[in-house]
Enzyme design. Structure first.
Site, PDB file in Angstrom:
ATOM      1  N   ARG A   1       0.816  -1.211   0.000  1.00  0.00           N
ATOM      2  CA  ARG A   1       0.000   0.000   0.000  1.00  0.00           C
ATOM      3  C   ARG A   1       0.854   1.268   0.000  1.00  0.00           C
ATOM      4  O   ARG A   1       0.347   2.350  -0.289  1.00  0.00           O
ATOM      5  CB  ARG A   1      -0.950   0.018   1.211  1.00  0.00           C
ATOM      6  CG  ARG A   1      -1.864  -1.190   1.329  1.00  0.00           C
ATOM      7  CD  ARG A   1      -2.749  -1.324   0.095  1.00  0.00           C
ATOM      8  NE  ARG A   1      -3.571  -0.160  -0.130  1.00  0.00           N
ATOM      9  CZ  ARG A   1      -4.809  -0.019   0.346  1.00  0.00           C
ATOM     10  NH1 ARG A   1      -5.361  -0.990   1.028  1.00  0.00           N
ATOM     11  NH2 ARG A   1      -5.495   1.061   0.093  1.00  0.00           N
ATOM     12  N   HIS A   2       2.136   1.127   0.343  1.00  0.00           N
ATOM     13  CA  HIS A   2       2.998   2.318   0.433  1.00  0.00           C
ATOM     14  C   HIS A   2       3.583   2.633  -0.939  1.00  0.00           C
ATOM     15  O   HIS A   2       4.691   2.239  -1.269  1.00  0.00           O
ATOM     16  CB  HIS A   2       4.059   2.100   1.510  1.00  0.00           C
ATOM     17  CG  HIS A   2       3.438   2.002   2.865  1.00  0.00           C
ATOM     18  ND1 HIS A   2       3.270   3.093   3.686  1.00  0.00           N
ATOM     19  CD2 HIS A   2       2.851   0.968   3.502  1.00  0.00           C
ATOM     20  CE1 HIS A   2       2.626   2.723   4.786  1.00  0.00           C
ATOM     21  NE2 HIS A   2       2.362   1.440   4.702  1.00  0.00           N
TER      22      HIS A   2
ATOM     23  N   ARG B   1      -1.380 -22.315  -6.397  1.00  0.00           N
ATOM     24  CA  ARG B   1      -1.031 -21.426  -5.288  1.00  0.00           C
ATOM     25  C   ARG B   1      -2.265 -20.855  -4.591  1.00  0.00           C
ATOM     26  O   ARG B   1      -2.171 -20.299  -3.498  1.00  0.00           O
ATOM     27  CB  ARG B   1      -0.139 -20.294  -5.769  1.00  0.00           C
ATOM     28  CG  ARG B   1      -0.856 -19.281  -6.639  1.00  0.00           C
ATOM     29  CD  ARG B   1      -0.022 -18.016  -6.852  1.00  0.00           C
ATOM     30  NE  ARG B   1      -0.618 -17.167  -7.881  1.00  0.00           N
ATOM     31  CZ  ARG B   1      -0.429 -15.867  -7.946  1.00  0.00           C
ATOM     32  NH1 ARG B   1       0.335 -15.257  -7.084  1.00  0.00           N
ATOM     33  NH2 ARG B   1      -1.010 -15.156  -8.895  1.00  0.00           N
TER      34      ARG B   1
ATOM     35  N   ARG C   1       3.172   2.730  10.342  1.00  0.00           N
ATOM     36  CA  ARG C   1       3.136   1.316  10.686  1.00  0.00           C
ATOM     37  C   ARG C   1       3.845   0.958  11.988  1.00  0.00           C
ATOM     38  O   ARG C   1       3.697  -0.179  12.461  1.00  0.00           O
ATOM     39  CB  ARG C   1       3.742   0.498   9.540  1.00  0.00           C
ATOM     40  CG  ARG C   1       3.040   0.677   8.213  1.00  0.00           C
ATOM     41  CD  ARG C   1       1.594   0.164   8.233  1.00  0.00           C
ATOM     42  NE  ARG C   1       1.003   0.241   6.897  1.00  0.00           N
ATOM     43  CZ  ARG C   1      -0.121  -0.353   6.545  1.00  0.00           C
ATOM     44  NH1 ARG C   1      -0.835  -1.025   7.445  1.00  0.00           N
ATOM     45  NH2 ARG C   1      -0.584  -0.239   5.320  1.00  0.00           N
TER      46      ARG C   1
ATOM     47  N   GLN D   1       5.253 -16.001  -6.623  1.00  0.00           N
ATOM     48  CA  GLN D   1       4.722 -17.284  -6.141  1.00  0.00           C
ATOM     49  C   GLN D   1       4.827 -18.348  -7.232  1.00  0.00           C
ATOM     50  O   GLN D   1       4.407 -19.479  -7.038  1.00  0.00           O
ATOM     51  CB  GLN D   1       3.301 -17.139  -5.592  1.00  0.00           C
ATOM     52  CG  GLN D   1       3.326 -16.577  -4.169  1.00  0.00           C
ATOM     53  CD  GLN D   1       2.123 -16.961  -3.347  1.00  0.00           C
ATOM     54  OE1 GLN D   1       1.042 -17.164  -3.857  1.00  0.00           O
ATOM     55  NE2 GLN D   1       2.312 -17.053  -2.037  1.00  0.00           N
TER      56      GLN D   1
END
Lengths: 250, 250, 250, 250
Positions: free
Chosen positions: D97-98, D174, D201, D108
């Site tokens: 989100r940053h 996955r 955070r 993955q």
């Protein structure tokens, strides 16, 4: 007297890299720090620190592959900061359009005392008569700037804060200063942003002054990360100015 | 003759909202589209379309809560576009520092024929003598601009493409134009970006021209989304200019 | 019981346009608001509201020209917001990489009571046996989630704030939830960002789920601004899924 | 067998600085490169390389003043890159989100063979019974992942490209992997972005795992630029976890 200022760009900061503990990988001896960071970030995405693909085992081959397939996001992990002097306010306004850069710009609340530093467009600088006309106009403008500044400070005599008085006077008086007035910038960008800037502004279609800035930055950054820019070809136009293009940018 | 241009800002686009099928929620009758979008986005994060909390059941209360707790990211879902005329190139340069906005700016390859449009700083405009000095300087600069343009086009006579010839001449000649030259912008931003711009530039410490732009934008956007700006208080400084502040911005 | 969720994308907000006073220009009758904004912004850069060039006099021709020459910055003045349901957390993670968008995402502190909503990969959904295995695994995971939640809340009995207790328990218990868990997003972007997203994710090489999202967004936004997307061609791959490409993106 | 992975953050790159020729200024002996760059950029805005103000003559005093008056833009000129291992996919989703950061994330499509690396939430790890339940669930999920993978590859036998077959199978399989699955990131940000991340955070209200990441980054970056972070105070909450706050962030 108006003083001519000319473009000067210096690299003042760039990313320095160290392999973290626990990663069994050593960058190529010939790779610069910027080049090694980009390769590290790419290998971290797929845990390919053991270089399983012989076609991209060298740093040079790996970076060429990245640029070829367009994984430009990896180029964001290396950054470079330059200090630009001798740029006109007009070109500075264009530079500010590149929002991926970080900027610190010389404030027009600071103005050289006693003389005006101006950046002459090449087409004017190379014609003796036009150069004379231009520098005389710069001198006159500077004369009016000083006159306005003095009068404004008088008008603001009621403002007890001398610093604020001077600031307000300068903010108003600068309205008369020309586009050619010299400005300076500290510009920081990652290598993806630098490539985008160079692609957009080193092109034949860009304004001649910002094109000169873009080509200069390309030459400078190429020293710091040759492989990240070796797709760009610098050439000379019929008017003697330089341009650069790459098949990887549009 | 130099023509004075003054600031004019118009809202030309803004987000229009419709509740999607399958969501059992109707926005408050009094909420504007921008206000409803922000509430919708907030309720989507926690599936609280049934308004479980009576303290934030109204749109007004919900938005005040968002601003209070600093969930500004929700404000990014509503956008507004303005058309700005009558801004000086100097203030335009400051406006460009707000990288969260999207900009389209009047090119200096386009210049009004026969007259120069300039934006006078208030401190100069309100003093009869300084105004006279300034407008005369603008006229002289314009005269030199025309002179340079003509000479440059002659020098470029070898360039067969007349469009390119004129463009090159204008790019060089504009170096003499003053900071006061009028520029125009289409600016698009989301409401978070608009609040950041207003917080930074409507403050007492900002340059007077961009402060005037920020307060004007606040007044304009407040019509479109009153609750998203009702924490801002507009007041008058001792010099008669306006400023705005909010307890929620620093 | 695990409930299958499938992709649903709705347009919930978009820019509405009005020509400002003092501009002598009326957009083409057939142009949508988004299309008219982009043309307006382009004409504002060169004051060509009188449509001097007959080749770009229509909105369609003007926008095609913009896309052709790459003046994508103009596309930033029109925005669109969509509400996405039925997306897996795995695809949501990929969506978040598009930093030019604004996001509000369903919090995992909110979880549907009594059932788990999951998004099945197409390759699993279309095989009866794999589908059964997958849904049974989702049910078991959900069972363990509930078990962990209950035990954690007991362990946190010392925490007097029941809201905080539940939040802490959910934050820990969600660790067991699968990638397939449904998430929801409000996503806002300008048309330049939407085109970049579609170019990157509607391509053959993208993951099948986010590719499906990208093609769905293309179909949705195309209704809102046909000319801004008519360079994209949607086609079907051998496995029956859709992709889209444009000659104007790489 | 499921293997527990724990957070590990290493600084792998940071800006190195050199004063450009023609600037008569030497940074304080005690200033780090990051600290010197920020001061340089600030002094470049006002040409105060001669340190005219005795109150801000030292690097420490200068940087404190910058943070005090909120000239955070100067902090954008120094950057730092970290390599993060042992983070859960759930926390990774929050990290993304940053948007001011640059990210490269472990794909993955790459999955450790034969074992699943998972990041246990502290509340689960510290309870013997819950830990057992969780690891068993991770093992079962991994078993199903392997089963799905095998079956999917069989179903895709018609796909002649073995690399593509494996990629498609992994993308589908996955979906069953849990939020707790370990992910890795290369993250680059300037010091302004790092301060914003830590402010958001490391706060008491953040999720415990990303809070731990934020506090770890603070400790790491503080070594590289002590003065840019010495307004942050690290303290311990009643549950034994750490948090950090500064009076300069909200």
């Amino acid at each position: 007297m108006a003083v001519e200022s000319s473009l000067d760009v210096q690299l003042i900061a760039a990313s320095q890299f160290a392999v973290p503990p626990g990663v069994d990988w050593v960058p190529d001896a010939g790779a610069t720090d910027a080049e090694a960071i980009v390769e590290f970030a790419g290998r971290a995405c797929y845990e390919t620190f053991d270089r399983p693909n012989p076609h991209t085992a060298t740093n040079k081959a790996y970076l060429h592959h990245i640029i070829d397939v367009g994984h430009d996001a990896l180029l964001e992990h290396a950054t470079a900061t330059v200090y630009i002097r001798g740029l006109s306010r007009a070109a500075g306004n264009e530079l500010l359009r590149h929002r991926n850069f970080s900027f610190s710009q010389l404030s027009q609340r600071f103005v050289h005392e006693g003389s005006s530093e101006v950046v002459l467009p090449a087409l004017i600088a190379e014609d003796e008569e036009l150069r004379r006309i231009f520098l005389r106009a710069a001198d006159e403008t500077r004369f009016i700037y000083d006159e306005l500044l003095r009068a404004l400070e008088e008008n603001l005599a009621g403002e007890p804060n001398s610093l604020l008085r001077r600031k307000k006077a300068r903010q108003a008086a600068r309205a008369v200063l020309p586009n050619a007035t010299e400005t300076r910038f500290v510009v920081t960008g990652n290598y993806r942003a630098w490539r985008q800037f160079i692609a957009a502004r080193a092109s034949e279609h860009a304004d001649v002054e910002i094109r000169s800035l873009a080509v200069t930055c390309l030459e400078l950054l190429r020293d710091n990360a040759p492989t990240l820019f070796d797709d760009f070809l610098i050439s000379e136009l019929s008017d003697g100015t330089k341009m650069a293009t790459s098949p990887y940018v549009s």
